[in-house]
Each structure stands twice: as C-alpha cells, then as structure tokens.
Write an enzyme that holds these catalytic residues in place. Structure first.
Site, PDB file in Angstrom:
ATOM      1  N   LYS A 290       0.832  -1.208   0.000  1.00 57.66           N
ATOM      2  CA  LYS A 290       0.000   0.000   0.000  1.00 57.66           C
ATOM      3  C   LYS A 290       0.871   1.265   0.000  1.00 57.66           C
ATOM      4  O   LYS A 290       2.097   1.186   0.187  1.00 57.66           O
ATOM      5  CB  LYS A 290      -0.921  -0.047   1.220  1.00 57.66           C
ATOM      6  CG  LYS A 290      -1.927  -1.205   1.175  1.00 57.66           C
ATOM      7  CD  LYS A 290      -2.895  -1.119   2.348  1.00 57.66           C
ATOM      8  CE  LYS A 290      -3.935  -2.225   2.277  1.00 57.66           C
ATOM      9  NZ  LYS A 290      -4.940  -2.097   3.355  1.00 57.66           N
TER      10      LYS A 290
ATOM     11  N   TYR B 227     -12.259  -1.811  -3.953  1.00 60.87           N
ATOM     12  CA  TYR B 227     -12.815  -2.036  -2.610  1.00 60.87           C
ATOM     13  C   TYR B 227     -14.343  -1.947  -2.587  1.00 60.87           C
ATOM     14  O   TYR B 227     -14.919  -1.667  -1.531  1.00 60.87           O
ATOM     15  CB  TYR B 227     -12.224  -1.025  -1.634  1.00 60.87           C
ATOM     16  CG  TYR B 227     -10.826  -1.382  -1.129  1.00 60.87           C
ATOM     17  CD1 TYR B 227     -10.599  -2.561  -0.429  1.00 60.87           C
ATOM     18  CD2 TYR B 227      -9.754  -0.522  -1.310  1.00 60.87           C
ATOM     19  CE1 TYR B 227      -9.341  -2.893   0.054  1.00 60.87           C
ATOM     20  CE2 TYR B 227      -8.488  -0.843  -0.815  1.00 60.87           C
ATOM     21  CZ  TYR B 227      -8.291  -2.029  -0.134  1.00 60.87           C
ATOM     22  OH  TYR B 227      -7.050  -2.356   0.366  1.00 60.87           O
TER      23      TYR B 227
ATOM     24  N   ARG C  36      -2.093 -14.413   4.337  1.00 62.05           N
ATOM     25  CA  ARG C  36      -2.782 -13.735   5.448  1.00 62.05           C
ATOM     26  C   ARG C  36      -2.049 -13.969   6.781  1.00 62.05           C
ATOM     27  O   ARG C  36      -1.993 -13.083   7.624  1.00 62.05           O
ATOM     28  CB  ARG C  36      -4.244 -14.171   5.514  1.00 62.05           C
ATOM     29  CG  ARG C  36      -4.997 -13.683   4.278  1.00 62.05           C
ATOM     30  CD  ARG C  36      -6.456 -14.040   4.300  1.00 62.05           C
ATOM     31  NE  ARG C  36      -7.209 -13.262   5.272  1.00 62.05           N
ATOM     32  CZ  ARG C  36      -7.589 -11.992   5.099  1.00 62.05           C
ATOM     33  NH1 ARG C  36      -7.257 -11.334   4.002  1.00 62.05           N
ATOM     34  NH2 ARG C  36      -8.293 -11.372   6.018  1.00 62.05           N
TER      35      ARG C  36
ATOM     36  N   THR D 257      -5.530  -7.502  10.459  1.00 59.91           N
ATOM     37  CA  THR D 257      -5.770  -6.198   9.814  1.00 59.91           C
ATOM     38  C   THR D 257      -5.302  -5.060  10.720  1.00 59.91           C
ATOM     39  O   THR D 257      -4.667  -4.112  10.266  1.00 59.91           O
ATOM     40  CB  THR D 257      -7.281  -6.035   9.513  1.00 59.91           C
ATOM     41  OG1 THR D 257      -7.713  -7.174   8.779  1.00 59.91           O
ATOM     42  CG2 THR D 257      -7.561  -4.782   8.712  1.00 59.91           C
TER      43      THR D 257
ATOM     44  N   ARG E  68       2.497  -6.727   9.271  1.00 62.55           N
ATOM     45  CA  ARG E  68       1.769  -5.593   9.861  1.00 62.55           C
ATOM     46  C   ARG E  68       2.269  -5.267  11.267  1.00 62.55           C
ATOM     47  O   ARG E  68       2.321  -4.109  11.657  1.00 62.55           O
ATOM     48  CB  ARG E  68       0.273  -5.883   9.839  1.00 62.55           C
ATOM     49  CG  ARG E  68      -0.298  -5.724   8.420  1.00 62.55           C
ATOM     50  CD  ARG E  68      -1.669  -6.297   8.320  1.00 62.55           C
ATOM     51  NE  ARG E  68      -2.347  -5.977   7.067  1.00 62.55           N
ATOM     52  CZ  ARG E  68      -3.408  -6.636   6.631  1.00 62.55           C
ATOM     53  NH1 ARG E  68      -3.902  -7.654   7.321  1.00 62.55           N
ATOM     54  NH2 ARG E  68      -3.976  -6.283   5.493  1.00 62.55           N
TER      55      ARG E  68
ATOM     56  N   ASN F  27      -2.043  -0.002   6.952  1.00 64.72           N
ATOM     57  CA  ASN F  27      -1.547  -1.317   7.391  1.00 64.72           C
ATOM     58  C   ASN F  27      -0.656  -2.015   6.356  1.00 64.72           C
ATOM     59  O   ASN F  27      -0.540  -3.227   6.330  1.00 64.72           O
ATOM     60  CB  ASN F  27      -2.713  -2.199   7.861  1.00 64.72           C
ATOM     61  CG  ASN F  27      -3.673  -2.530   6.755  1.00 64.72           C
ATOM     62  OD1 ASN F  27      -3.530  -2.052   5.624  1.00 64.72           O
ATOM     63  ND2 ASN F  27      -4.658  -3.362   7.055  1.00 64.72           N
TER      64      ASN F  27
ATOM     65  N   HIS G 171      -2.090  -5.424   1.534  1.00 68.27           N
ATOM     66  CA  HIS G 171      -3.407  -6.051   1.350  1.00 68.27           C
ATOM     67  C   HIS G 171      -3.180  -7.470   0.855  1.00 68.27           C
ATOM     68  O   HIS G 171      -2.215  -7.723   0.124  1.00 68.27           O
ATOM     69  CB  HIS G 171      -4.220  -5.278   0.299  1.00 68.27           C
ATOM     70  CG  HIS G 171      -5.429  -6.039  -0.154  1.00 68.27           C
ATOM     71  ND1 HIS G 171      -6.593  -6.056   0.571  1.00 68.27           N
ATOM     72  CD2 HIS G 171      -5.617  -6.864  -1.217  1.00 68.27           C
ATOM     73  CE1 HIS G 171      -7.464  -6.850  -0.046  1.00 68.27           C
ATOM     74  NE2 HIS G 171      -6.895  -7.346  -1.134  1.00 68.27           N
TER      75      HIS G 171
ATOM     76  N   GLU H 282      -9.590  -9.883  -7.701  1.00 59.47           N
ATOM     77  CA  GLU H 282      -8.535  -8.897  -7.441  1.00 59.47           C
ATOM     78  C   GLU H 282      -7.361  -9.057  -8.415  1.00 59.47           C
ATOM     79  O   GLU H 282      -6.785  -8.064  -8.858  1.00 59.47           O
ATOM     80  CB  GLU H 282      -8.057  -9.031  -5.991  1.00 59.47           C
ATOM     81  CG  GLU H 282      -9.139  -8.603  -5.001  1.00 59.47           C
ATOM     82  CD  GLU H 282      -8.723  -8.745  -3.549  1.00 59.47           C
ATOM     83  OE1 GLU H 282      -7.611  -9.246  -3.273  1.00 59.47           O
ATOM     84  OE2 GLU H 282      -9.516  -8.347  -2.683  1.00 59.47           O
TER      85      GLU H 282
HETATM   86  P1  CMP Z   1      -7.408  -4.591   3.551  1.00 59.14           P
HETATM   87  O1  CMP Z   1      -6.930  -5.959   3.860  1.00 59.14           O
HETATM   88  O2  CMP Z   1      -6.795  -3.889   2.393  1.00 59.14           O
HETATM   89  O3  CMP Z   1      -8.993  -4.605   3.360  1.00 59.14           O
HETATM   90  C1  CMP Z   1      -9.807  -3.500   3.590  1.00 59.14           C
HETATM   91  C2  CMP Z   1      -9.074  -2.391   4.281  1.00 59.14           C
HETATM   92  O4  CMP Z   1      -9.902  -1.460   4.956  1.00 59.14           O
HETATM   93  C3  CMP Z   1      -8.194  -2.966   5.383  1.00 59.14           C
HETATM   94  O5  CMP Z   1      -7.143  -3.678   4.853  1.00 59.14           O
HETATM   95  C4  CMP Z   1      -7.845  -1.714   6.146  1.00 59.14           C
HETATM   96  O6  CMP Z   1      -6.805  -0.984   5.528  1.00 59.14           O
HETATM   97  C5  CMP Z   1      -9.146  -0.950   6.030  1.00 59.14           C
HETATM   98  N1  CMP Z   1      -9.952  -1.114   7.234  1.00 59.14           N
HETATM   99  C6  CMP Z   1     -10.555  -2.206   7.690  1.00 59.14           C
HETATM  100  N2  CMP Z   1     -11.234  -1.963   8.820  1.00 59.14           N
HETATM  101  C7  CMP Z   1     -11.046  -0.673   9.077  1.00 59.14           C
HETATM  102  C8  CMP Z   1     -11.486   0.178  10.107  1.00 59.14           C
HETATM  103  N3  CMP Z   1     -12.259  -0.267  11.099  1.00 59.14           N
HETATM  104  N4  CMP Z   1     -11.098   1.460  10.062  1.00 59.14           N
HETATM  105  C9  CMP Z   1     -10.330   1.912   9.039  1.00 59.14           C
HETATM  106  N5  CMP Z   1      -9.879   1.143   8.019  1.00 59.14           N
HETATM  107  C10 CMP Z   1     -10.234  -0.137   8.050  1.00 59.14           C
END
Ligand code: CMP
Length: 138
Positions: free
Chosen positions: A10, A50, A86, A92, A103, A113, A116, A127
């Site tokens: 990212k 997304y 993962r 996450t 992470r 984070n 992805h 994707e």
């Molecule tokens: P990702 O795995 O890219 O999938 C969706 C993304 O949304 C996640 O990683 C985070 O970067 C973001 N995300 C998920 N939950 C939250 C949250 N509660 N607040 C802000 N960002 C979020």
C-alpha cells in the site's frame, strides 16, 4: 494445492521504502512472484477495487489513503497461497497482529496497514484480474 493470491504493498509501505523488505519476506516464505507492477490508483479505480466495503464507515478514508501515492500489486503463488499470505501479513489491525508478521513490524494503524491480501478464492480471482491480464501473469 498451488494457489494464486493478490498482494498489494500500500502507499504507506511504498513511501517508507519497505517494498524490497516485504518482497524478500514473501520470497523467503516460498512465494513465487508471478506478476508485479507499480501503479498510482485513481479514486474510481480504488473505489472499484474495494467495492465490497462501499457501505462501511471507513470507505472514503480507505479510498483516500489508497490513492495518496503509488501501490505495488503482485500475484503471488505457492501452496495455500491465500491463507499463507494472510498469516504472514498478520491481523488487519497491527495491534492484534502476531510478532514477526508484516503488519506487526511495519503498520501504523488499522487503515495504514502496509499490505493487502485476498481473503478467499473468489476475491483472489476478482482482485488478480482487476490489476493483471492473462499475458502479464507468468
Ligand atoms: P485490507 O486488507 O486492504 O482490506 C480493507 C481495508 O480497509 C483494510 O485492509 C484496512 O486498511 C481498512 N480497514 C478495515 N477496517 C477498518 C477500520 N475499522 N477502520 C479503518 N480502516 C479499516
């Protein structure tokens, strides 16, 4: 079973020059890089990627973050690639991520984070095809 998954470094990871370290972690863990590129997503492109989160309260902020700088999407391949990726990424929210995960080591927050990873076979198909055509995947 050998699987493919989509990983994205990212904008925070790219900006902090963590790309090489992150790619090394994937390679050291047995992943093969089948495709890779660097792109700066438009708002529309990030929203499309997304779309599944479009009703979530964090959607606009997530799209703003994902378009603030270039990202590095990659197709990674190995046995159980989706689950394994993962595990290596960690939870996450970096506060919940285990020691040694990407992470835990590098992420600032649940949003910023660093990486992805696809969360299912269906999302990996969508994707991967969002970023790469068949001629671009070895
Ligand atoms: P990702 O795995 O890219 O999938 C969706 C993304 O949304 C996640 O990683 C985070 O970067 C973001 N995300 C998920 N939950 C939250 C949250 N509660 N607040 C802000 N960002 C979020």
């Amino acid at each position: 079973m050998t699987e493919q998954t989509l990983s994205i470094i990212k904008p925070d990871g790219v900006k902090k020059r963590l790309s090489g370290k992150i790619i090394s972690i994937f390679e050291e863990n047995g992943f093969e890089i089948k495709a890779v590129k660097k792109v700066h997503l438009t708002k529309k492109q990030a929203e499309g990627f997304y779309y599944i989160h479009k009703e979530r309260p964090f959607f606009n902020s997530l799209v703003a973050f994902m378009t603030e700088g270039p990202v590095i999407p990659m197709v990674l391949s190995c046995e159980n690639a989706i689950l394994k990726n993962r595990d290596i990424m960690g939870a996450t929210n970096p506060k919940d991520a285990k020691d040694g995960t990407i992470r835990k080591m590098f992420a600032e927050s649940i949003e910023r984070n660093v990486v992805h990873g696809s969360d299912s076979i269906e999302s990996a198909k969508f994707e991967i095809s969002y970023f790469f055509n068949v001629f671009e995947i070895l």
